[in-house]
Design an enzyme around this catalytic site. Sequence first.
Site, PDB file in Angstrom:
ATOM      1  N   LYS A 103       7.485  70.780 -16.718  1.00 14.84           N
ATOM      2  CA  LYS A 103       6.639  71.291 -17.791  1.00 14.84           C
ATOM      3  C   LYS A 103       5.819  72.459 -17.256  1.00 14.84           C
ATOM      4  O   LYS A 103       5.307  72.407 -16.127  1.00 14.84           O
ATOM      5  CB  LYS A 103       5.726  70.169 -18.293  1.00 14.84           C
ATOM      6  CG  LYS A 103       4.777  70.566 -19.412  1.00 14.84           C
ATOM      7  CD  LYS A 103       3.929  69.366 -19.822  1.00 14.84           C
ATOM      8  CE  LYS A 103       2.910  69.696 -20.886  1.00 14.84           C
ATOM      9  NZ  LYS A 103       2.096  68.516 -21.268  1.00 14.84           N
TER      10      LYS A 103
ATOM     11  N   SER B  13       1.650  67.959 -25.837  1.00 17.50           N
ATOM     12  CA  SER B  13       1.954  69.293 -25.353  1.00 17.50           C
ATOM     13  C   SER B  13       3.249  69.393 -24.551  1.00 17.50           C
ATOM     14  O   SER B  13       3.629  70.475 -24.108  1.00 17.50           O
ATOM     15  CB  SER B  13       0.793  69.787 -24.481  1.00 17.50           C
ATOM     16  OG  SER B  13       0.591  68.937 -23.355  1.00 17.50           O
TER      17      SER B  13
ATOM     18  N   SER C 129       0.396  63.563 -24.931  1.00 13.98           N
ATOM     19  CA  SER C 129       1.321  64.689 -24.752  1.00 13.98           C
ATOM     20  C   SER C 129       2.688  64.316 -24.206  1.00 13.98           C
ATOM     21  O   SER C 129       3.583  65.166 -24.180  1.00 13.98           O
ATOM     22  CB  SER C 129       0.681  65.747 -23.852  1.00 13.98           C
ATOM     23  OG  SER C 129      -0.393  66.365 -24.523  1.00 13.98           O
TER      24      SER C 129
END
Length: 514
Positions: free
Chosen positions: A114, A190, A214
Site C-alpha cells: 500500500k 484507505s 481501512s
Amino acid sequence: MDEGHVDTGRRGFLQGAAALGLAAAAPQAATARSATPYEERDATDLARLIRDGQLTPAELLESAIARAEASAPLNAVAVRHYEMARERAQALSRAGRAERLARPPLAGVPFGLKDLHLSLKGTVTTHGSVFFRDAVADHDSTLVQRYQAAGLNIFAKFTSPEFGQTGTTESRLFGATRNPWNPAHSTGGSSGGSAAAVAAGIVPVAHASDGGGSIRIPASHCGVFGLKPSRGLVPMGPRALEGWMGLSVHNVISRSVRDSALLLQLSQGPEPGSRVLPPTHDLLAAIRKAPRGKAPGGLRIALMEGNPFGMGVHADCLEAVRKAAALCARLGHHVEPAAPRLPIQEMFAGMGVMTGTGMLTTVQAREKALGRPVREDELEPLNWRSLQLAKGYSAEQVFAARSVFDQASRTLDEFFEGYDLILSPVTAAPPPLLGELSLAQPWERFVKAAVLASPFTAIFNMSGHPAMSVPLHWNAAGLPIGVQFAGPFGGEARLLALAAQLEAAAPWRDRRPA
C-alpha cells in the site's frame, strides 16, 4: 511432475497472461467471469508451483504485470517497480531444485505494498499526496524487511487516499480507484488499491493498513477477505512503533483465508522497542483445525446490529449480517443480540484529535526534509482543514483521547468475558458512489457520508482489538457487502479459524468481478 505437465502449466499461465490484454478494452460489468490460470491460485499455491519447478518467478511476475496493466482502468496501481522486480525474479528463476527447496516459503511470489506509511528503500511512497509525490525512502520498514525475508517479490505500490484520511480511495494525485464490481462505485478506503488489486486478480494477496476500518471497509466493498490485527502484533517501525498512537496497524487483504494466516504468521511479533505485545499464535495450525461442519460446543457470538451513532443501517447490510448469523448458527455457534456500552461520542471526538495529529506530524517531517512549509494547493481541501485544526490541539486533548480509548478497551475486554466474538456489519451502507467520500468537498457533506462508513470498524481501532471482514453476501445490484467479526485482544487465531470454517461453508474464492 513430468516435463509435459510442466510445459502445459506454463503455456496455460502464459496464454492467460497474454489474454489479459483484451480486458483493458472491455467494458466493466457487475457479472461473474472465469479466472485465468494465474488468478485461480492463491499465494500459497503459487509458492508451491515455484518450489516444485512448475513455474518460475519470472513467469509469475509477468502474469502479475500483465494483469495489472490490463486492469489499468481500475486505477489501483500508484507506483510501478517492475524493473526492480524483474531483476529479482530473473535471479530467482536461475536456481536449481536444491536452492528452490531451501528458499523462504513465498520466494518469488508477486506482491504489492500500500502506498501509505511503509518504506521500501530507494523508492517513492507518496501517501496519496502531491506533497510527497517524489519522497524517496532512505530505509526499509521493519515489515518490508519481513516480507522480503519471506521471499515476496514487491513489484508495485497500490493506491490510497491522501494520508488514509477517508473511507474511499480517491486523491488529487492519482484520481479515483474504481470498484472492480462496478466502476461507478468506491473500493472503500484507505486500502482501496490493495483490495481492488486482489479482487481484480492482479495479486492474490496485498499489503494493507487500517486506522479506522481501512482494511475491512475495502475488503467488504470488493468482496475479499481482510483482517485487522491486534495493536502491536505487526511491527510499525523502525521510525515509529505505533501508527496514530495505536489506531493504525498493518496486515494484508487476500482472496483466501490461508494466505492472510500465512502472511500474518510470517510478519507477527515484536521488533526492537516494542512494548505492546499481544500473544502470537500458530495461525496456520488454527485454520487447519477449523471445523468444516458443526462446531463442538460452538462459539458464543454477540450480534450487534445497531448503528453506534443511532443513524440506522441500510437494509442490504442488515441482510448480510443476519444471513451470516444464520450461517453461524447452522455451523453450531450460539448467536444472540448483544452490544457493549461504549462512550461513542467521546471516542470518535478523540479519534479526530489523534488522526489529525498523526497527519500533522507526517506533514511536518516532510516540511523539515524539504526546508519549506506545505502549500494549501499541495493538500486535499479537507486535509488542509484538518491540518489547521490539528495545530490547535492541546496536550490535554491528546491525553484525553488516549484515555477514552483505554476505557473502551477495558469495556470490550470485560464484554469478551461473556462472548467469544462480536458479529456486526462492516459499514452502515453499501459501497458508495465515487465522490461521496472525497476529500475535495464541503465538510458538512463529507460528514454525512463518513458516519456511514466506519461507525462499526473504528471502535476496534480505538480499543486495539482484532476484527475481520468476511465476504459472505452480494446485494441485488451485484455489489459485495462483507460482515465484521471482532475478537478479544490477541484473538487472531480464533477469528481465522472461524473465517476458514465460513470459507468452507460458503466459498467466495471463485466469485469474481467481470
